[in-house]
Scaffold this active site. Structure first.
Site, PDB file in Angstrom:
ATOM      1  N   HIS A   6      -5.477  -5.566   0.765  1.00  0.00           N
ATOM      2  CA  HIS A   6      -5.597  -4.164   0.282  1.00  0.00           C
ATOM      3  C   HIS A   6      -4.329  -3.700  -0.591  1.00  0.00           C
ATOM      4  CE1 HIS A   6      -6.519   0.050  -0.606  1.00  0.00           C
ATOM      5  NE2 HIS A   6      -5.439   0.309  -0.123  1.00  0.00           N
TER       6      HIS A   6
ATOM      7  N   HIS B 201      -6.859  -0.908  -7.828  1.00  0.00           N
ATOM      8  CA  HIS B 201      -7.011  -1.889  -6.832  1.00  0.00           C
ATOM      9  C   HIS B 201      -8.642  -1.852  -6.572  1.00  0.00           C
ATOM     10  CE1 HIS B 201      -9.049  -2.069  -2.782  1.00  0.00           C
ATOM     11  NE2 HIS B 201      -8.089  -2.966  -2.650  1.00  0.00           N
TER      12      HIS B 201
ATOM     13  N   ASP C 118       0.825  -1.154   0.092  1.00  0.00           N
ATOM     14  CA  ASP C 118      -0.133  -0.096  -0.231  1.00  0.00           C
ATOM     15  C   ASP C 118       0.847   1.303   0.026  1.00  0.00           C
ATOM     16  OD1 ASP C 118      -2.318   1.419   0.029  1.00  0.00           O
ATOM     17  OD2 ASP C 118      -2.496   1.415   2.312  1.00  0.00           O
TER      18      ASP C 118
ATOM     19  N   HIS D 288      -4.469   3.122  -6.889  1.00  0.00           N
ATOM     20  CA  HIS D 288      -5.637   2.772  -5.923  1.00  0.00           C
ATOM     21  C   HIS D 288      -6.977   2.543  -6.777  1.00  0.00           C
ATOM     22  CE1 HIS D 288      -3.225   3.524  -2.439  1.00  0.00           C
ATOM     23  NE2 HIS D 288      -4.197   3.004  -1.817  1.00  0.00           N
TER      24      HIS D 288
END
Length: 360
Positions: A269, A255, A169, A252
């Site tokens: 995540h 993602h 992340d 993101h």
């Protein structure tokens, strides 16, 4: 537009700090609601018994999904119990639920991550999912947590995969920050990035390259070292401040697009964000040296670098376009890239990143 920089009111990191939780609660109110998954609660129960001794609190057992139904249930419980402090303990989804609950009930929030798997703890943002785990929307909150309390001793005893996911992340932070700044796009608080925020994002990446493997070794051994605390700070604080005060972009968004694929729901995540970072670098046509550095970093830690690493064995064009279209939706951060990105561009970048990760 004004430059803005936001952060939690206080950040505390150290071994044994969870034992002081009651002192922090007393500074904010008389009764607390503790939002924690039963497994996380049990894992630190002995420490909590000491840390919350003499503190009036009720445990709201978190269901595991940061969704509207769960948030509304805990809001109702908080009001029924007349609690005046909200504590979120555990991983990212429990913490986001606590932040959302604090906002909806107008109560101060204490965030206690027991893993360093995301940068969620410090932010004024909650990610809302459906009850089945698909990304639904970002919930922008009026303020950051009042306190982020991190016990490095607790995190050292958590499975190392969580720490590595947090590094995945954090990996995206500097690349997304640079994209937002180049595009002259506002950050998560609606202002423009500051030099301080970019410096934090760059320090985030530099610390990953310097301390990742030493921190992994410490976590494997369940011990606290300087390197481990550096990476905990990187995953939680540096990444959190860097993304929130500079912005999110393609990594993101990809993602979130990947969450439409059921087989990816078993992956964390940060694991999906790591692959999303490679996709962003392909979209940008980043220098080969940068792609190789990021690829080597991910591989050395076991972070996903191709679709197969995320459980996606086959991806036909229809499913690929679902991912790409979601990543480019109005709810996403893809438009923070410094050039127009269409779903077809994302689909092509995913295919190329998949081959790069699988063969380079």
């Amino acid at each position: 537009m004004a430059r803005t920089y936001i952060s939690p009111s206080k950040f505390v990191l150290g071994e044994g700090e969870l034992k002081k939780l009651g002192e922090h609660v007393a500074g904010l109110g008389k009764k607390a609601v503790l939002i924690a998954h039963p497994e996380d609660f049990e894992r630190v129960k002995d420490i909590l018994d000491e840390g919350l001794k003499g503190t009036d609190y009720v445990h709201a057992a978190f269901c595991g999904e940061s969704c509207d139904k769960e948030i509304n249930r805990i809001v109702k419980l908080t009001e029924q119990e007349k609690a005046d402090v909200v504590i979120g303990l555990g991983g990212g989804k429990a913490l986001d639920t606590a932040k959302a609950t604090g906002t909806l009930t107008k109560k101060p929030v204490i965030i206690v991550p027991t893993i360093a798997s995301t940068d969620a703890p410090t932010s004024a943002l909650a990610i809302i999912y459906t009850e089945t785990g698909e990304f639904e929307r970002y919930m922008h909150l009026p303020k950051n947590p009042d306190l982020v309390l991190v016990d490095s001793g607790v995190i050292a005893k958590a499975p190392t995969r969580f720490l590595i996911s947090g590094m995945g992340d954090a990996l995206a932070t500097v690349f997304e920050a640079r994209a937002c700044i180049k595009a002259n796009k506002p950050n998560m608080s609606g202002g423009m990035s500051t030099k301080a925020a970019l410096a934090i994002a760059e320090t985030c990446y530099a610390t990953l390259l310097e301390d990742a493997h030493k921190a992994k070794a410490a976590c494997d051994a369940n011990v606290v070292t300087i390197a481990l605390e550096n990476i905990i700070e990187t995953n939680i604080l540096l990444s959190g401040l860097g993304f929130e005060s500079s912005g999110l972009a393609a990594a993101h968004a990809v993602h979130d697009g990947l969450t439409v694929l059921e087989e990816t729901h078993h992956y964390f995540h940060g694991e999906k964000v790591a692959f999303g970072t490679l996709v962003q670098l392909v979209l940008e046509n980043a220098e080969e040296e940068t792609i190789i550095e990021v690829l080597a970093f991910c591989r050395s830690l076991g972070l996903p670098v191709c679709l197969a690493d995320l459980g996606v064995k086959e991806l036909d064009e229809e499913r690929l376009m679902r991912v790409a279209t979601h990543a480019c939706s109005d709810l996403e951060t893809m438009d923070n890239m410094p050039f127009e990105v269409r779903p077809a561009d994302v689909a092509a970048a995913i295919r190329a990143a998949d081959i790069i990760g699988g063969t380079w």
